[in-house]
Design an enzyme around this catalytic site. Structure first.
Site, PDB file in Angstrom:
ATOM      1  N   ASP A 165       0.814  -1.283   0.049  1.00 24.39           N
ATOM      2  CA  ASP A 165      -0.046   0.131   0.065  1.00 24.39           C
ATOM      3  C   ASP A 165       0.696   1.190  -0.153  1.00 24.39           C
ATOM      4  OD1 ASP A 165      -1.496  -2.198   0.696  1.00 24.39           O
ATOM      5  OD2 ASP A 165      -2.125  -1.187   2.738  1.00 24.39           O
ATOM      6  N   GLU A 185     -10.254  -2.562   4.682  1.00 21.32           N
ATOM      7  CA  GLU A 185      -9.048  -1.738   4.762  1.00 21.32           C
ATOM      8  C   GLU A 185      -8.816  -0.512   4.077  1.00 21.32           C
ATOM      9  OE1 GLU A 185      -6.360  -5.930   4.939  1.00 21.32           O
ATOM     10  OE2 GLU A 185      -6.798  -5.153   2.934  1.00 21.32           O
TER      11      GLU A 185
HETATM   12  C1  FRU Z   1      -3.989  -3.710   2.545  1.00 27.58           C
HETATM   13  C2  FRU Z   1      -2.950  -4.081   4.106  1.00 27.58           C
HETATM   14  C3  FRU Z   1      -3.310  -3.167   5.107  1.00 27.58           C
HETATM   15  C4  FRU Z   1      -2.531  -3.265   6.043  1.00 27.58           C
HETATM   16  C5  FRU Z   1      -1.277  -3.429   5.106  1.00 27.58           C
HETATM   17  C6  FRU Z   1      -0.331  -4.354   5.780  1.00 27.58           C
HETATM   18  O1  FRU Z   1      -3.251  -3.996   1.627  1.00 27.58           O
HETATM   19  O2  FRU Z   1      -3.545  -5.345   4.190  1.00 27.58           O
HETATM   20  O3  FRU Z   1      -4.729  -3.325   5.708  1.00 27.58           O
HETATM   21  O4  FRU Z   1      -2.169  -2.113   6.973  1.00 27.58           O
HETATM   22  O5  FRU Z   1      -1.724  -4.033   4.175  1.00 27.58           O
HETATM   23  O6  FRU Z   1       0.898  -4.362   4.805  1.00 27.58           O
END
Ligand code: FRU
Length: 508
Positions: free
Chosen positions: A49, A231
């Site tokens: 992300d 998320e």
């Molecule tokens: C989304 C996610 C988020 C988390 C991160 C962990 O892709 O699962 O919810 O903070 O990636 O790397």
């Protein structure tokens, strides 16, 4: 005076040198096979992300979920890159390392201009990062409260970061997925608002100082897509002819329109405490499979600039790249529009992308029954932007291919009123069942005219139709880059204009 012969010789030597430099680059960092040339990707190893994007002191900051020791997901850090123009990025030292409270998961950043947090010193405005601490020890012990929200701040333009000594600032009430805080200043209420993904809904919190948070409301348990966990939310408003429309982005780990992870959005109103949706429909930011966990930059005024992670949790760790894994989408400018009584989000490449443009080849009134663009404009040798317009919209297919008969086909299917990207024969695909697929996006516009922009890089295509109303993003991994473009239509119609523009690499 130089004689003509000397001139020719000099030209030949210079051309040879430039070719040698070009050839010499192949395989070097940022020029490996499949390496995106107009999209940010980490110099080495894993990225997911985008995080903490903020505009501050004439610089765009991009932080990102990063595991610097391997090309698969692992203990999460915040990587960092900066840009003056949103297009050319320079990777910086890692901003946040895991610590005794856990891995550093996704989150956001704000410019605390009024120093509400008290982190500012000697008149220096603090940049404050609000992120999730993910504690694997607590998780492995079988408890639910392993995610909590914490702060870090920087007083030197994001170069160095200090974690707040009283972290976490928002403890976990016993919810397994409690993460990805996106914080904004809500001027009307003179307070900070945190939009947090809390398993199967969004929870809003308010704070005067970023350190003390109070729960305000929840949204979404009965709304939207729930095939996966929620998320990476974002909440912001967009202007529609003077009307303020609020948009809530929510990424969902599974059940997207292209299979796997994708980002849905809700439109409606936010009164500082509570979000109310304008309709019950499930709407997606992007109908392709490769745009996840995207959020917008902070501190860009009314302009909302979005960036997504150009991959999908179904195969992100398996894609055939070694040196690095994953890239981001092109930054996109968001807008809002009305189709009937429905609010729809639009997304288009930021105009800053134009800095990469080379010389455009233009054609007008082109019969696209079977149009060999490569025959007219020459082979494509790197990223390009293709822009098409037509007075009426009919079925057509644009095939981009290489000389090994690998191809991606995209276009419009009038019968089903859908745009599509078909990557079934795009090259390497055996790393995941289902990667080789055709994806579709509904056409929302009922305009009789067609307007389409396609942004093609070594390993991705982004399609923006009807000025960003229907958007799709697909990645692919051909043996050689795609260099031929052909347009075909069973409807025997003519396109009003066709523009092919080469885009320069951002790594040169
Ligand atoms: C989304 C996610 C988020 C988390 C991160 C962990 O892709 O699962 O919810 O903070 O990636 O790397």
């Amino acid at each position: 005076m130089m004689t003509k012969l000397k001139y020719l010789l000099l030209f030949a030597v210079l051309t040879a040198c430039s070719n040698a430099i070009k050839q010499g680059k192949e395989g070097t960092t940022y020029h490996e096979k499949h390496r995106p040339q107009i999209h940010f990707s980490p110099k080495a190893n894993w990225m997911n992300d985008p995080n903490g994007m903020v505009y501050f002191n004439n610089q765009y900051h991009l932080f990102f979920q990063h595991y610097p020791d391997s090309n698969v997901w692992g203990p999460m850090h915040w990587g960092h890159a900066t840009s003056k123009d949103l297009i050319h990025w320079e990777q910086q030292p890692i901003a946040l390392y895991p610590d005794s409270l856990g891995y550093i998961y996704s989150g956001s950043e704000v410019v605390d201009s009024n120093n509400t947090s008290g982190f500012g010193k000697d008149g220096k405005i603090p940049l404050v990062a609000i992120f999730t601490h993910h504690d694997t020890l607590i998780q492995n012990a079988g408890r639910d409260d392993y995610e909590k929200q914490s702060l870090a701040y920087s007083l030197d333009d994001g170069k160095t970061w200090t974690k707040y000594e009283n972290n976490p600032v928002l403890r976990n009430p016993g919810i397994r997925d409690f993460r990805d805080p996106k914080v904004m200043w809500f001027e009307a209420g003179k307070k900070w608002v945190m939009t947090l993904a809390t398993k199967d809904r969004i929870t809003f919190y308010g704070s005067p100082d970023l350190k003390n948070w109070t729960k305000e409301s929840e949204f979404g348990q009965q709304e939207g897509s729930h095939e996966g966990v929620w998320e990476c939310p974002d909440l912001f408003s967009l202007d529609y002819n003077g009307e303020q429309v609020w948009v809530l982005l929510v990424s969902v780990s599974s059940g997207g329109p292209g299979g796997g992870s994708a980002t849905q959005y809700f439109t409606g109103q936010f009164d500082g405490n509570k979000f109310t949706a304008s309709d019950k429909e499930i709407k997606w930011v992007d109908y392709g499979p490769d745009n996840y966990a995207g959020i917008t930059w902070s501190n860009t005024g009314k302009r909302k600039i979005f960036l997504g992670w150009m991959s999908n949790w179904h195969y992100a760790t398996l894609v055939p790249t070694q040196q690095w894994r994953s890239a981001n989408t092109i930054p996109r400018e968001l807008g809002i529009t009305k189709a009937g009584d429905k609010w729809l989000l639009t997304a288009q490449p930021v105009t800053e992308l134009d800095v990469l443009e080379g010389k455009t080849v233009r054609a007008i009134n082109v019969d696209v029954t079977d149009y060999d663009l490569t025959g007219k404009a020459g082979k494509v040798s790197g990223p390009v932007k293709l822009h098409l317009t037509a007075d009426k919209i009919e079925s057509f297919a644009i095939t981009i291919s290489n000389d090994s008969a690998q191809k991606v086909v995209m276009g419009y299917d009038k019968e089903n009123n859908q745009f599509y990207i078909d990557r079934t024969q795009s090259g390497k695909a055996d790393f995941q069942d289902g990667f080789a697929a055709k994806h579709t996006a509904p056409r929302f516009s009922n305009s009789p005219e067609l307007d389409m922009t396609i942004v093609l890089d070594n390993a991705s295509v982004e399609l923006f139709a009807d000025k960003g109303l229907s958007v799709m993003t697909d990645i692919f991994f051909p043996d050689q880059v795609f260099s031929n473009i052909r347009i075909q239509s069973p409807a025997h119609f003519s396109m009003k204009s066709l523009q092919l523009t080469p885009l320069k690499s951002i790594w040169e």
